[in-house]
Motif scaffolding. Structure first.
Motif, short mmCIF file in Angstrom:
data_model
loop_
_atom_site.label_atom_id
_atom_site.label_comp_id
_atom_site.label_asym_id
_atom_site.label_seq_id
_atom_site.Cartn_x
_atom_site.Cartn_y
_atom_site.Cartn_z
N LEU A 27 16.68 65.53 -9.96
CA LEU A 27 18.08 65.15 -10.12
C LEU A 27 18.21 63.64 -10.22
N THR A 28 19.42 63.22 -10.58
CA THR A 28 19.79 61.81 -10.61
C THR A 28 20.98 61.63 -9.68
N TYR A 29 20.93 60.59 -8.85
CA TYR A 29 21.99 60.41 -7.86
C TYR A 29 22.27 58.94 -7.63
N CYS A 30 23.43 58.70 -7.01
CA CYS A 30 23.82 57.36 -6.57
C CYS A 30 24.19 57.44 -5.09
N THR A 31 24.13 56.31 -4.42
CA THR A 31 24.51 56.26 -3.02
C THR A 31 25.80 55.48 -2.87
N ASP A 32 26.44 55.59 -1.71
CA ASP A 32 27.68 54.87 -1.45
C ASP A 32 27.48 53.37 -1.61
N GLY A 33 28.35 52.77 -2.40
CA GLY A 33 28.28 51.33 -2.57
C GLY A 33 27.24 50.86 -3.57
N ASP A 34 26.51 51.79 -4.19
CA ASP A 34 25.48 51.42 -5.16
C ASP A 34 25.50 52.44 -6.30
N ARG B 69 17.24 61.74 2.52
CA ARG B 69 18.56 61.71 3.13
C ARG B 69 19.29 63.01 2.82
N PRO B 70 20.35 63.33 3.57
CA PRO B 70 21.11 64.55 3.28
C PRO B 70 21.74 64.52 1.89
N LEU B 71 21.67 65.64 1.21
CA LEU B 71 22.26 65.75 -0.12
C LEU B 71 23.75 65.46 -0.08
N ALA B 72 24.40 65.81 1.02
CA ALA B 72 25.84 65.61 1.15
C ALA B 72 26.23 64.13 1.17
N GLU B 73 25.26 63.25 1.39
CA GLU B 73 25.56 61.82 1.48
C GLU B 73 25.39 61.09 0.16
N VAL B 74 25.01 61.79 -0.90
CA VAL B 74 24.81 61.13 -2.20
C VAL B 74 25.76 61.74 -3.22
N SER B 75 25.91 61.05 -4.34
CA SER B 75 26.73 61.54 -5.44
C SER B 75 25.81 61.85 -6.62
N LEU B 76 25.84 63.10 -7.07
CA LEU B 76 24.98 63.49 -8.18
C LEU B 76 25.58 63.02 -9.50
N ARG B 77 24.71 62.70 -10.42
CA ARG B 77 25.08 62.36 -11.78
C ARG B 77 24.43 63.38 -12.72
N ALA B 78 24.76 63.32 -14.00
CA ALA B 78 24.04 64.15 -14.96
C ALA B 78 22.56 63.84 -14.83
N PRO B 79 21.69 64.85 -14.84
CA PRO B 79 20.26 64.59 -14.61
C PRO B 79 19.67 63.57 -15.57
N LEU B 80 20.09 63.63 -16.84
CA LEU B 80 19.61 62.68 -17.84
C LEU B 80 20.60 62.67 -19.00
N ARG B 81 20.44 61.68 -19.88
CA ARG B 81 21.25 61.63 -21.08
C ARG B 81 20.37 62.08 -22.25
N PRO B 82 20.61 63.27 -22.78
CA PRO B 82 19.75 63.77 -23.85
C PRO B 82 19.87 62.94 -25.13
N GLY B 83 18.78 62.92 -25.89
CA GLY B 83 18.88 62.34 -27.22
C GLY B 83 19.82 63.15 -28.09
N LYS B 84 19.74 64.46 -27.96
CA LYS B 84 20.67 65.35 -28.67
C LYS B 84 20.81 66.65 -27.88
N ILE B 85 21.98 67.25 -28.04
CA ILE B 85 22.25 68.57 -27.47
C ILE B 85 22.46 69.52 -28.64
N VAL B 86 21.63 70.56 -28.70
CA VAL B 86 21.78 71.57 -29.74
C VAL B 86 22.46 72.78 -29.11
N GLY B 87 23.65 73.08 -29.58
CA GLY B 87 24.39 74.23 -29.09
C GLY B 87 24.09 75.47 -29.92
#
Length: 300
Positions: A4-11, A71-89
């Motif tokens: 996953l990709t995450y951010c912490t409080d204040g960062d 650290r506890p998962l509840a203490e971080v903010s998740l982001r999109a795991p990655l930014r794809p080069g392309k999304i094929v639907g």
């Protein structure tokens, strides 16, 4: 691994992590402490190949309770795991959705004889907990579609079905948000590609942890009410066929995402039709991956 990709409080600096139950391990910090090297982000990890994955697995194997990089998962903010080069639907990839779409969206009655493909731009990607933007000046028919996401790990061009699996890095969830009235007016790009129309996450589960991605329950709820409920075994075209078909003319690169299609139960197919409104909460769930939840906000 559940990456996953995450951010912490204040960062707001995105960090590469791995989910360990209800905790998250900072893979970059683990690598630094061990004198090892890992890419800073998940896209870099995907592109780095098997050697980087092996390093990450080895680091995680030595993580115990109370480790300073956990650290506890509840203490971080998740982001999109990655930014794809392309999304094929992939459209019309579940038999019941073909019938539903013919009845309500004016598509063909017959089952397609090859995958129906479209694309979403990377700017449509948004992460767990991030808003789906409802712009009533552009749509009155904002709809949902819970889909298994296939993350490509190795370049694929003209790949045979029997070789397709070695090109898969892992699996996640995409909510293929769609403005139905834009599609009816011929505006496919605005129907599928507006900002926030590709919620993605919450994690990418590596392929070794999902031995049979063609047998996963998937569902979607709006404000707690079940709207979609199916299984990936009901795909008209399976994952290997999709990779073979797409790569027959388009190179799939590491980090690209295939959104493998939606089962029935979309808002346009309900009687009467129901569409997303500001204040709604959409929760897409796939077995062995988790739940991707996003609020709908007024974007005018």
């Amino acid at each position: 691994m559940h990456l996953l990709t995450y951010c912490t409080d204040g960062d707001e600096t995105p960090r590469l992590g791995a989910r360990l139950g209800d905790q998250v391990a900072d893979l970059t910090a683990l690598a630094t402490a061990a004198g090892a090297r890992l890419p800073d982000g998940l896209l870099g990890l995907v592109r780095a190949g098997e050697a980087a994955l092996t390093t990450a697995r080895t680091l995680l194997a030595h993580v115990g309770p109370g480790h300073p990089a956990v650290r506890p998962l509840a203490e971080v903010s998740l982001r999109a795991p990655l930014r794809p080069g392309k999304i094929v639907g992939v459209g019309l990839n579940y038999v019941e959705h073909v019938a539903e779409s013919h009845r309500t969206l004016d598509t063909e009655r017959e089952l397609p004889d090859r995958p129906v493909l479209f694309s979403k731009p990377a700017t449509a990607v948004t992460g767990p907990g991030q808003p789906i933007r409802h712009n009533a000046d552009l749509t009155k028919q904002l709809d949902w579609e819970c889909e298994l996401a296939v993350v490509i790990g190795e370049p694929a061009f003209r790949v045979a079905e029997q070789d397709a699996w070695r090109h898969v890095f892992g699996y996640s969830i995409v909510n293929d948000v769609s403005a139905r009235d834009q599609r009816r007016s011929g505006q496919w790009f605005f129907s599928k590609g507006q900002d926030s129309y590709a919620p993605f996450g919450p994690v990418v589960v590596t392929a070794d942890e999902i031995p049979d991605p063609q047998d996963l329950d998937l569902s979607l709820r709006v404000n707690g009410e079940l709207r979609q409920d199916s299984n990936t075994r009901h795909m008209l075209f399976g994952i290997a066929r999709l990779i073979a078909d797409i790569s027959s003319g388009v190179t799939l690169e590491p980090g690209d995402v295939i959104a493998t299609g939606s089962p029935s139960g979309v808002g346009a197919g309900l009687v009467p039709p129901q569409f997303l409104q500001p204040g709604d909460l959409v929760e897409a769930t796939i077995e062995r991956i988790g739940t991707l939840a996003n609020p709908v906000v007024d974007a005018r």
